[in-house]
Every structure is written in structure tokens, then in C-alpha cells.
Design a protein around this motif. Structure first.
Motif, PDB file in Angstrom:
ATOM      1  N   GLN A   1      14.179   5.995  44.974  1.00 45.53           N
ATOM      2  CA  GLN A   1      13.533   5.233  46.037  1.00 45.53           C
ATOM      3  C   GLN A   1      12.113   4.822  45.623  1.00 45.53           C
ATOM      4  O   GLN A   1      11.672   3.711  45.912  1.00 45.53           O
TER       5      GLN A   1
ATOM      6  N   VAL B   1      12.314   1.905  43.261  1.00 44.55           N
ATOM      7  CA  VAL B   1      12.639   0.689  44.018  1.00 44.55           C
ATOM      8  C   VAL B   1      11.386   0.182  44.742  1.00 44.55           C
ATOM      9  O   VAL B   1      11.065  -1.009  44.686  1.00 44.55           O
ATOM     10  N   ALA B   2      10.691   1.090  45.409  1.00 38.80           N
ATOM     11  CA  ALA B   2       9.484   0.699  46.144  1.00 38.80           C
ATOM     12  C   ALA B   2       8.458   0.086  45.197  1.00 38.80           C
ATOM     13  O   ALA B   2       7.908  -0.992  45.473  1.00 38.80           O
TER      14      ALA B   2
ATOM     15  N   LEU C   1      19.021  -1.534  46.751  1.00 40.03           N
ATOM     16  CA  LEU C   1      19.469  -0.173  47.065  1.00 40.03           C
ATOM     17  C   LEU C   1      20.964  -0.001  46.788  1.00 40.03           C
ATOM     18  O   LEU C   1      21.391   1.046  46.301  1.00 40.03           O
TER      19      LEU C   1
ATOM     20  N   GLU D   1       9.227   2.268  53.823  1.00 38.73           N
ATOM     21  CA  GLU D   1      10.202   1.231  54.167  1.00 38.73           C
ATOM     22  C   GLU D   1      11.518   1.466  53.425  1.00 38.73           C
ATOM     23  O   GLU D   1      12.603   1.365  53.998  1.00 38.73           O
ATOM     24  N   VAL D   2      11.423   1.788  52.140  1.00 39.43           N
ATOM     25  CA  VAL D   2      12.621   2.059  51.338  1.00 39.43           C
ATOM     26  C   VAL D   2      13.347   3.275  51.893  1.00 39.43           C
ATOM     27  O   VAL D   2      14.568   3.256  52.068  1.00 39.43           O
TER      28      VAL D   2
ATOM     29  N   LEU E   1       7.013  -2.600  47.693  1.00 42.51           N
ATOM     30  CA  LEU E   1       7.182  -2.206  49.094  1.00 42.51           C
ATOM     31  C   LEU E   1       6.673  -0.787  49.303  1.00 42.51           C
ATOM     32  O   LEU E   1       6.674   0.022  48.363  1.00 42.51           O
TER      33      LEU E   1
ATOM     34  N   SER F   1      17.064   3.518  53.508  1.00 41.14           N
ATOM     35  CA  SER F   1      17.991   4.448  52.849  1.00 41.14           C
ATOM     36  C   SER F   1      18.599   5.439  53.822  1.00 41.14           C
ATOM     37  O   SER F   1      19.748   5.856  53.660  1.00 41.14           O
TER      38      SER F   1
ATOM     39  N   LEU G   1       9.667  -3.387  43.818  1.00 36.70           N
ATOM     40  CA  LEU G   1       9.682  -4.485  44.786  1.00 36.70           C
ATOM     41  C   LEU G   1       8.335  -4.663  45.489  1.00 36.70           C
ATOM     42  O   LEU G   1       8.176  -5.581  46.296  1.00 36.70           O
TER      43      LEU G   1
ATOM     44  N   LEU H   1      15.695  -5.799  49.414  1.00 37.36           N
ATOM     45  CA  LEU H   1      15.828  -4.346  49.467  1.00 37.36           C
ATOM     46  C   LEU H   1      17.280  -3.877  49.554  1.00 37.36           C
ATOM     47  O   LEU H   1      17.673  -2.967  48.815  1.00 37.36           O
TER      48      LEU H   1
ATOM     49  N   ILE I   1      16.343  -4.698  39.939  1.00 35.62           N
ATOM     50  CA  ILE I   1      15.102  -5.012  40.661  1.00 35.62           C
ATOM     51  C   ILE I   1      14.599  -6.391  40.256  1.00 35.62           C
ATOM     52  O   ILE I   1      14.237  -7.201  41.117  1.00 35.62           O
TER      53      ILE I   1
ATOM     54  N   LYS J   1      13.767  -9.353  42.796  1.00 34.28           N
ATOM     55  CA  LYS J   1      12.333  -9.322  43.112  1.00 34.28           C
ATOM     56  C   LYS J   1      11.846 -10.702  43.538  1.00 34.28           C
ATOM     57  O   LYS J   1      12.163 -11.711  42.925  1.00 34.28           O
TER      58      LYS J   1
END
Length: 166
Positions: free
Chosen positions: A53, A56-57, A38, A66-67, A62, A71, A60, A34, A24, A28
Motif C-alpha cells: 500500500q 502504491v501511495a 490495487l 486513501e490507499v 496519494l 483497500s 501515485l 487507484l 503504477i 499514473k
């Protein structure tokens, strides 16, 4: 394509989370971060459970929606873990007309899972694919790197036994 959320509990480790945070941080603040994040997350965990997820969200900045959307949109991503033995049954035209659906249905019945799922012990996962290029051997399935052709549903039990199914 990823479809359902796994019923198998998430079992990520602290080491995996550290690896994900490194990925990340690498991306970033860059456009298009993204997808590579992922991809990295799936390499680390083997799949993209909702817990990953969320990491990750958050990492980032986000929205989780969206993630999740990315996915589930791309076929390269899976929301379900893969088994030690990855079974794929070709449901392309040549295989389908020669009985591949019956083979697939028998696998679902024997393993107690549907396509895209993994057995609770993580020993077997099952997928349908569209063509593996062995139409002359239809119907065809693979288990890991082994190809099995000219199958009937009655062949399923013997093949599964080779991989420790009882």
C-alpha cells in the motif's frame, strides 16, 4: 472485506516490486488509477500488505490513508495473505441454522487462526462467506475447489488431514 493487518512478515521480491512499478506507471496521472493499481498489486502479491500500500501511495502521489481506505472498503481486496489451501465456510442462513458456526469455530481452534487470517506457515487460510448456492447440503465449506457438505464440527479434523494438517 479486509479487516486486520497480517501478523505474517511481508516477503515481497524485487521482481514483484518491478512488476508493481510497471502497473503504477501504466495508470499514473489518469483519473481513477487507484482501483486498477490495487487490483494489479493484489494479482502480483496475492494480497495488499501495508508495504505494498505504501508503494502504491508513493507511486501515485496519494496519501497512504486513501490507499488504506480503499483497500479495506472493498471486499475484493485482502490485507492478509491467502494460504495454499483456502478454506471458506458458508455462514448463510441455511448453513448457520444447521451448525456452520460450530464448524467454523472448530477450524479456528484447530488452525489457530481467526476468519480472514492465514496460518504462519501459509498452508491454510480461513474465510466465512454468506452463500455458495449449495443450501441443500448445509452446512457447507470449501477447501480450494472441493465442496464439503452436511458437515459437523467432528468432520473438520479428517478434512484437514486430506490437505496435510496434522
Amino acid at each position: 472485506m479486509a479487516s486486520t493487518i497480517s501478523a505474517i512478515p511481508f516477503a515481497g521480491t524485487e521482481e514483484q516490486e518491478k512488476q508493481l512499478q510497471t502497473v503504477i506507471q501504466k495508470y499514473k496521472g489518469t483519473g481513477g488509477a487507484l482501483m486498477p493499481v490495487l487490483q494489479g498489486a493484489q494479482e502480483i502479491y496475492g494480497y495488499l500488505p501495508i508495504e505494498v500500500q505504501k508503494m502504491v501511495a508513493d507511486g501515485l502521489g496519494l496519501p497512504l490513508s486513501e490507499v488504506y481506505g480503499v483497500s479495506t472498503f472493498y471486499a475484493q481486496f485482502s490485507l492478509n495473505p491467502k494460504g495454499e489451501n483456502k478454506i471458506s465456510v458458508c455462514l448463510g442462513t441455511a448453513c448457520y441454522v444447521k451448525g456452520a458456526q460450530q464448524v467454523f469455530d472448530r477450524l479456528c481452534e484447530r488452525l489457530g487462526i481467526q476468519g480472514g487470517e492465514c496460518t504462519p506457515d501459509r498452508r491454510f487460510s480461513l474465510e466465512a462467506c454468506r452463500c455458495i448456492g449449495a443450501c441443500g447440503l448445509a452446512p457447507v465449506m470449501t477447501v480450494n475447489d472441493e465442496v464439503y457438505g452436511r458437515l459437523t464440527a467432528d468432520d473438520v479434523d479428517d478434512i484437514l488431514k486430506k490437505y496435510g494438517w496434522q
